[in-house]
Design a protein around this motif. Sequence first.
Motif, PDB file in Angstrom:
ATOM      1  N   HIS A 261      30.546  34.772  38.337  1.00 52.19           N
ATOM      2  CA  HIS A 261      30.659  33.338  38.574  1.00 52.19           C
ATOM      3  C   HIS A 261      30.021  32.560  37.428  1.00 52.19           C
ATOM      4  O   HIS A 261      30.547  31.528  36.987  1.00 52.19           O
ATOM      5  N   PHE A 262      28.881  33.041  36.928  1.00 53.17           N
ATOM      6  CA  PHE A 262      28.170  32.369  35.831  1.00 53.17           C
ATOM      7  C   PHE A 262      28.949  32.471  34.519  1.00 53.17           C
ATOM      8  O   PHE A 262      29.050  31.501  33.764  1.00 53.17           O
ATOM      9  N   LEU A 263      29.486  33.673  34.243  1.00 54.46           N
ATOM     10  CA  LEU A 263      30.190  33.916  32.981  1.00 54.46           C
ATOM     11  C   LEU A 263      31.630  33.408  33.006  1.00 54.46           C
ATOM     12  O   LEU A 263      32.242  33.203  31.949  1.00 54.46           O
ATOM     13  N   GLY A 264      32.194  33.243  34.191  1.00 51.52           N
ATOM     14  CA  GLY A 264      33.565  32.762  34.300  1.00 51.52           C
ATOM     15  C   GLY A 264      34.492  33.816  34.855  1.00 51.52           C
ATOM     16  O   GLY A 264      34.560  34.943  34.331  1.00 51.52           O
ATOM     17  N   TRP A 265      35.189  33.490  35.920  1.00 52.62           N
ATOM     18  CA  TRP A 265      36.052  34.458  36.598  1.00 52.62           C
ATOM     19  C   TRP A 265      37.225  34.898  35.712  1.00 52.62           C
ATOM     20  O   TRP A 265      37.779  35.987  35.906  1.00 52.62           O
ATOM     21  N   SER A 266      37.594  34.057  34.730  1.00 54.47           N
ATOM     22  CA  SER A 266      38.768  34.384  33.902  1.00 54.47           C
ATOM     23  C   SER A 266      38.435  35.248  32.692  1.00 54.47           C
ATOM     24  O   SER A 266      39.338  35.684  31.966  1.00 54.47           O
ATOM     25  N   ASN A 267      37.169  35.541  32.475  1.00 54.23           N
ATOM     26  CA  ASN A 267      36.766  36.320  31.301  1.00 54.23           C
ATOM     27  C   ASN A 267      36.654  37.797  31.666  1.00 54.23           C
ATOM     28  O   ASN A 267      35.830  38.182  32.508  1.00 54.23           O
ATOM     29  N   TRP A 268      37.475  38.645  31.005  1.00 55.75           N
ATOM     30  CA  TRP A 268      37.479  40.072  31.336  1.00 55.75           C
ATOM     31  C   TRP A 268      36.144  40.738  31.025  1.00 55.75           C
ATOM     32  O   TRP A 268      35.775  41.738  31.639  1.00 55.75           O
ATOM     33  N   GLN A 269      35.417  40.170  30.024  1.00 47.93           N
ATOM     34  CA  GLN A 269      34.128  40.768  29.665  1.00 47.93           C
ATOM     35  C   GLN A 269      33.159  40.758  30.858  1.00 47.93           C
ATOM     36  O   GLN A 269      32.343  41.670  31.031  1.00 47.93           O
ATOM     37  N   ALA A 270      33.257  39.703  31.673  1.00 51.26           N
ATOM     38  CA  ALA A 270      32.363  39.610  32.836  1.00 51.26           C
ATOM     39  C   ALA A 270      32.644  40.722  33.845  1.00 51.26           C
ATOM     40  O   ALA A 270      31.729  41.256  34.477  1.00 51.26           O
ATOM     41  N   TRP A 271      33.916  41.091  33.966  1.00 54.20           N
ATOM     42  CA  TRP A 271      34.284  42.096  34.961  1.00 54.20           C
ATOM     43  C   TRP A 271      33.799  43.504  34.582  1.00 54.20           C
ATOM     44  O   TRP A 271      33.746  44.383  35.441  1.00 54.20           O
ATOM     45  N   THR A 272      33.454  43.723  33.304  1.00 56.66           N
ATOM     46  CA  THR A 272      32.961  45.047  32.896  1.00 56.66           C
ATOM     47  C   THR A 272      31.603  45.364  33.529  1.00 56.66           C
ATOM     48  O   THR A 272      31.183  46.524  33.556  1.00 56.66           O
ATOM     49  N   LEU A 273      30.909  44.323  34.007  1.00 53.97           N
ATOM     50  CA  LEU A 273      29.588  44.544  34.622  1.00 53.97           C
ATOM     51  C   LEU A 273      29.691  45.328  35.931  1.00 53.97           C
ATOM     52  O   LEU A 273      28.680  45.843  36.425  1.00 53.97           O
ATOM     53  N   ILE A 274      30.901  45.416  36.480  1.00 53.30           N
ATOM     54  CA  ILE A 274      31.070  46.179  37.725  1.00 53.30           C
ATOM     55  C   ILE A 274      30.713  47.649  37.517  1.00 53.30           C
ATOM     56  O   ILE A 274      30.131  48.302  38.410  1.00 53.30           O
ATOM     57  N   VAL A 275      31.018  48.177  36.307  1.00 53.25           N
ATOM     58  CA  VAL A 275      30.847  49.618  36.047  1.00 53.25           C
ATOM     59  C   VAL A 275      29.384  50.061  36.167  1.00 53.25           C
ATOM     60  O   VAL A 275      29.070  50.967  36.943  1.00 53.25           O
ATOM     61  N   PRO A 276      28.427  49.454  35.418  1.00 52.08           N
ATOM     62  CA  PRO A 276      27.033  49.929  35.538  1.00 52.08           C
ATOM     63  C   PRO A 276      26.445  49.688  36.923  1.00 52.08           C
ATOM     64  O   PRO A 276      25.652  50.490  37.415  1.00 52.08           O
ATOM     65  N   VAL A 277      26.838  48.567  37.553  1.00 50.03           N
ATOM     66  CA  VAL A 277      26.300  48.270  38.893  1.00 50.03           C
ATOM     67  C   VAL A 277      26.781  49.308  39.902  1.00 50.03           C
ATOM     68  O   VAL A 277      25.988  49.853  40.686  1.00 50.03           O
ATOM     69  N   ALA A 278      28.092  49.595  39.878  1.00 53.73           N
ATOM     70  CA  ALA A 278      28.637  50.585  40.810  1.00 53.73           C
ATOM     71  C   ALA A 278      28.029  51.961  40.572  1.00 53.73           C
ATOM     72  O   ALA A 278      27.679  52.678  41.522  1.00 53.73           O
ATOM     73  N   LEU A 279      27.877  52.353  39.290  1.00 55.24           N
ATOM     74  CA  LEU A 279      27.304  53.663  38.967  1.00 55.24           C
ATOM     75  C   LEU A 279      25.849  53.752  39.432  1.00 55.24           C
ATOM     76  O   LEU A 279      25.429  54.763  40.017  1.00 55.24           O
ATOM     77  N   PHE A 280      25.079  52.684  39.215  1.00 53.37           N
ATOM     78  CA  PHE A 280      23.662  52.695  39.586  1.00 53.37           C
ATOM     79  C   PHE A 280      23.482  52.845  41.096  1.00 53.37           C
ATOM     80  O   PHE A 280      22.720  53.691  41.562  1.00 53.37           O
TER      81      PHE A 280
END
Length: 951
Positions: A261-280
């Motif tokens: 939400h902070f980085l912007g829903w339309s920016n694909w770079q923001a969605w990459t944060l799902i990977v480390p969070v899900a793995l952790f």
Amino acid sequence: MEQKKNYIGLTDAQVLESRKKYGANILTPPEKDPWWKEFLEKFSDPLIIILLVAGVLSIGISFYEFFGLGQNWKVFFEPIGIFVAIGLATTLAFIFEQRANKAFQILNQVNDDELVEVMRNGTTTTIPRKDVVVGDIVIINTGDEIPADGELLDSVTLSVDESTLTGEPLCAKTIDPAHFDKEATYPSNHVMRGTKVMEGHGVMRVLKVGDATEMGKVFEEAQIDDSVKTPLNEQLDGLADWITNVSYGFAGLIIVGQLIHFLGWSNWQAWTLIVPVALFFWLVIKKFEDWSKAKCIFTIIGFFVLFFAMVIGAFSMIHAGADSTTWSLLLAHTLKTLMVAVTLIVVAVPEGLPMAVTLSLAYSMSRMLKTNNLVRKMHACETMGATTIICTDKTGTLTQNQMQVYKTNFFGEPSDEILYEGIAVNSTAQLDLTGDKPQVFGNPTEGALLLWLKEHNTDYKALRMNATRIEELPFTTERKYMATVVKSATGKNILYIKGAPEIIFAMCKNTCGVSKQEIDAQLLAYQNQAMRTLGFAYQELGDKDATIENGKIVADKLTFLGIVAISDPVRLDVPDAVNEVIAAGIKVKIVTGDTPGTAKEIGRQIGLWNDATDTDRNIITGVEFSELSDAQLRDRVGDLKIIARARPMDKKRLVEALQTNNEVVAVTGDGTNDAPALKTAHVGLSMGDGTSVAKEASDITIIDNSFSSIGRAVMWGRSLYKNIQRFLLFQLTVNVAACFLVLFGSFMGTESPLTVTQMLWVNLIMDTFGAMALASLPPSASVMNDKPRRREASILTRPMMTELLGVGLFFFALTLGFYWLFNHAEVTSITQMFSAVVGGENPMTAYEATLLFSIFVWTHFWYMFDARVFETGESIFKVKMSRGFWTIVGIIIIGQLFITEIAYEFFNVEPMLHTLDWHFNPTGAIDLLIIVSASSLVLWVREICRLFTKK
């Protein structure tokens, strides 16, 4: 062994002098960790560590904002508030745990208060074990635990279990030097503290007490037995694991939602944060339980580094050339998001569960003691509430244990000299005649005989002094008789026997013209009146007459003296108490050594046996019981109401058969022979005047020996379980509302609906305080109208789940609606809210945050009252509340007002009752009044619904 020893014992002055010189008979426990070390251990929880680390980083960012960006000093309020909230939560948790632990210390002092039979001032009396001093003359009998180290002055076929010190289960003790065991660890004429008398009896002089004893030298503090996993433990452990894992999922979604939400829903770079969070969080759920603490901390640090690197990388790609202020906002927002997620886990995980259980147990234990139930093992409180069957003995539990001779039938006109001497010397009981009423020490049946002698103006002590005891065969449940050979005052050697009349009669050569049929008829008549009967016999011995060999009577010229009937009336409160537990769905079974006739009569008197409906399938003797195969026993055990002429291991086998049928079994017992059954049962209930061996094997000691106390223990156990269910309902309802509110709010705005400090306060009042309020509620007699719960049943019942989801989701929808409004309209007061203009996204003001926080807290505050009366069907205004409950209510009200009106800057809110320059704010006061009043509808709606649904 000579019987002519007359022991005087110490005088009161000598007792004081001895205690001053040698100390009290108490074992000093080893030193514990200091309180400050135990307090610091509260901060070793990984979630608290993460919050502390995040708090330190937050302070660093605040320093940068203050010195680098020139913002005012108020930027320090939130990180300071976080540390204060963490400190407050951990401190209160520590205080409450210390309080609960103090309540449990009574368990470690139980043995110090058990009574010991001693000679003082020339008479027999009883004193607490801790009051025994060096020089005391102590009388020890079968089943007793030796109270101190001492030297034997007298012993009769004495065997002691020294396994607690040496590993030896049976050691013969004697005062005869010719029979001393030179290889024994301790001298054969010495007995040690903590060992148990397995057979025989004796007299000892105390040589060492307390820490000076052998037990004191190797003593380790007796810890509370919390290793037993009861059904409740297992249910709560599984539930806590499930809630924890779900909360990890919520935390992961909150982190991802807030930052995208902070980085912007339309920016694909923001969605990459799902990977480390899900793995952790996958590693946290799947691996952390098996990993070492160091590996877990390393993984947490690695996640922080990787996650911040990816956030910085994504932000750099999206906002190239951003200034330092923007970077500061990013780091502060990221850190705040992580703290919110971790705090949500802290809030969601019902950390108050162990505290609720502990406080419930502590409260129940202290109050149960007032109802004559001394809880020795903590799990017994809860398990007693799940009991489906109670196996009870008769004497002392169902009856008054006030034995008195009802009638005597002696044949052949025996001389008083023979008759009275036989009763006096063939006995181990004593009388204390110093009080207004004679008190019996030892076997109550033998005591009744000594009281009968007193009524006939005969001094049993004088008879014992004038006869020299040569040999003795102690009473056992297998033999069912006792025998003593003495050199009589007449100058002759005489064998005296007493025991089960049918056995004694069969051993006699001379029956004084009485037939077996007459004896049987007489016995049946007495037994049908629930009387205990004893038969007596004697034989004057010649020089070559055999008496005792291999633990049996071999004398063949015995003369039958007659029968004595001894009555023990049913306790006045027992019939009602038995009816109460039967109505509560609990079956009662009598296990007694008495005859079937006696047992049936007692069963009739207490309302258990009904001649019209009960048959031979409902009663069995010990011999018939042993002949049943395991399969036959499992098939019949549910119908059995009485086991008569039961033998020591019958009760244990009965318990095991019932447990095989998935019953939760409570067993009463007072003798050493009851110990196996007491240990095997789910709850063992020893009697207050029972043997030390029985008490050691039990979970609860019934101080007054009464069955009605057992009924009260069931009521306490069921009420305890209900209290825990109510706390769970309240806690999980808060969790549902908080988790969904913060989760959905993360996708709706950049600011969390509830801040870290606000959530920590919610956790404190709804978890810690909620546990205290709902765990310390008094018991309700209405629980005895319920049926026993199934062991495999979930602690979250269907009505609980319906209420939890219904109320929790309603609270979530309510607060989420306000959050959406506050983010899309400018609201300055509750009264103005309905005319507010709804537009585009508009971040919440501090006052709007105050309104949302207050609405959330006050609705859940009022719901705590609803949880208190859940499933009772009663009005909240009619149900008795404990003083502790009202204390917590007061603390919550004062605490909430303190936060919003005084410490508001630490909690990101504004005061309602006054302006920032401390002038009265009528608008805010009206808003607070509206919120408190409107949120109380939670209570009133329930009351209205109750009126419509009440039968």
